[in-house]
Design a protein around this motif. Structure first.
Motif, short mmCIF file in Angstrom:
data_model
loop_
_atom_site.label_atom_id
_atom_site.label_comp_id
_atom_site.label_asym_id
_atom_site.label_seq_id
_atom_site.Cartn_x
_atom_site.Cartn_y
_atom_site.Cartn_z
N SER A 36 21.87 -6.31 -2.30
CA SER A 36 21.05 -5.35 -1.56
C SER A 36 21.65 -3.96 -1.64
N GLY A 37 20.85 -3.03 -2.12
CA GLY A 37 21.31 -1.65 -2.27
C GLY A 37 20.81 -0.78 -1.14
N ASN A 42 17.76 2.35 -4.08
CA ASN A 42 16.63 1.52 -4.52
C ASN A 42 15.43 2.39 -4.88
N LEU A 43 15.17 3.41 -4.09
CA LEU A 43 14.06 4.32 -4.38
C LEU A 43 14.31 5.04 -5.70
N ARG A 61 1.16 -1.61 -12.56
CA ARG A 61 0.60 -1.45 -11.21
C ARG A 61 1.70 -1.77 -10.20
N SER A 62 1.60 -1.16 -9.07
CA SER A 62 2.56 -1.40 -7.99
C SER A 62 2.28 -2.74 -7.31
N VAL A 63 3.34 -3.43 -6.92
CA VAL A 63 3.24 -4.68 -6.19
C VAL A 63 4.52 -4.82 -5.36
N ILE A 64 4.46 -5.56 -4.29
CA ILE A 64 5.65 -5.81 -3.47
C ILE A 64 5.90 -7.31 -3.46
N GLY A 65 7.07 -7.68 -3.94
CA GLY A 65 7.49 -9.08 -3.86
C GLY A 65 8.17 -9.28 -2.52
N CYS A 66 7.84 -10.36 -1.83
CA CYS A 66 8.42 -10.52 -0.50
C CYS A 66 8.54 -11.99 -0.10
N ALA A 67 9.32 -12.19 0.93
CA ALA A 67 9.45 -13.51 1.53
C ALA A 67 8.09 -13.88 2.15
N PRO A 68 7.80 -15.17 2.27
CA PRO A 68 6.51 -15.58 2.82
C PRO A 68 6.20 -14.99 4.20
N ASP A 69 7.24 -14.75 5.01
CA ASP A 69 7.02 -14.16 6.33
C ASP A 69 7.12 -12.63 6.30
N HIS A 70 7.25 -12.05 5.12
CA HIS A 70 7.35 -10.60 4.89
C HIS A 70 8.63 -9.99 5.47
N SER A 71 9.60 -10.82 5.82
CA SER A 71 10.85 -10.32 6.41
C SER A 71 11.71 -9.57 5.38
N PHE A 72 11.57 -9.91 4.12
CA PHE A 72 12.25 -9.19 3.04
C PHE A 72 11.20 -8.75 2.06
N GLN A 73 11.24 -7.46 1.69
CA GLN A 73 10.28 -6.93 0.73
C GLN A 73 11.01 -6.10 -0.32
N GLU A 74 10.53 -6.22 -1.56
CA GLU A 74 11.14 -5.47 -2.66
C GLU A 74 10.05 -4.88 -3.54
#
Length: 132
Positions: A36-37, A42-43, A61-74
């Protein structure tokens, strides 16, 4: 849970409808090697990756990969390119793995890690469309 196991649970937030009949990669430039940076770094890495995609004339295209509960997003990018190109890009930006979508099927593909590529099922089942 190992990083690989957590990667296998990811969902993807997108603000545009996607054509899942085309092959594409999902690649991030953030958190190199899974460390984790700082948000500013990261930006910066994300902007450098986007500039590189533009320079190489690769559609994205932009997309956000994340945990199923959205607690971590990248922040990530859907990149229309060959699979080998995607792996090369991910290695260049020090990523552990990429996601590859082929004929609607989602695969987790190791880059810096030594695991074996795994099918994660139907990509559309992991896609979360968000209204603008």
């Amino acid at each position: 849970m190992s990083l690989w196991e957590s990667y296998k649970t990811s969902v993807f937030i997108c603000h545009q409808v996607l054509n899942c009949n085309i092959d594409f990669a999902i690649i991030s430039a953030q958190n190199p090697a899974g460390v984790s940076g700082h948000p500013y770094l990261n930006l910066r890495r994300d902007k450098e990756f986007q500039a590189y995609l533009n320079q190489q004339k690769l559609p994205y295209r932009s997309v956000i990969g994340c945990a199923p509960d959205h607690s971590f997003q990248e922040k990530s990018w859907i990149v229309l390119c060959e699979k080998n190109t995607a792996i090369t890009l991910a290695r260049q930006f020090e990523q552990n793995a990429i996601y590859w979508v082929e004929q609607g099927e989602l695969f987790l593909v190791p880059v810096l890690l030594t695991q074996h590529e795994e099918s994660l099922g139907n990509f559309s089942e992991r896609l979360v469309l968000m209204p603008d």
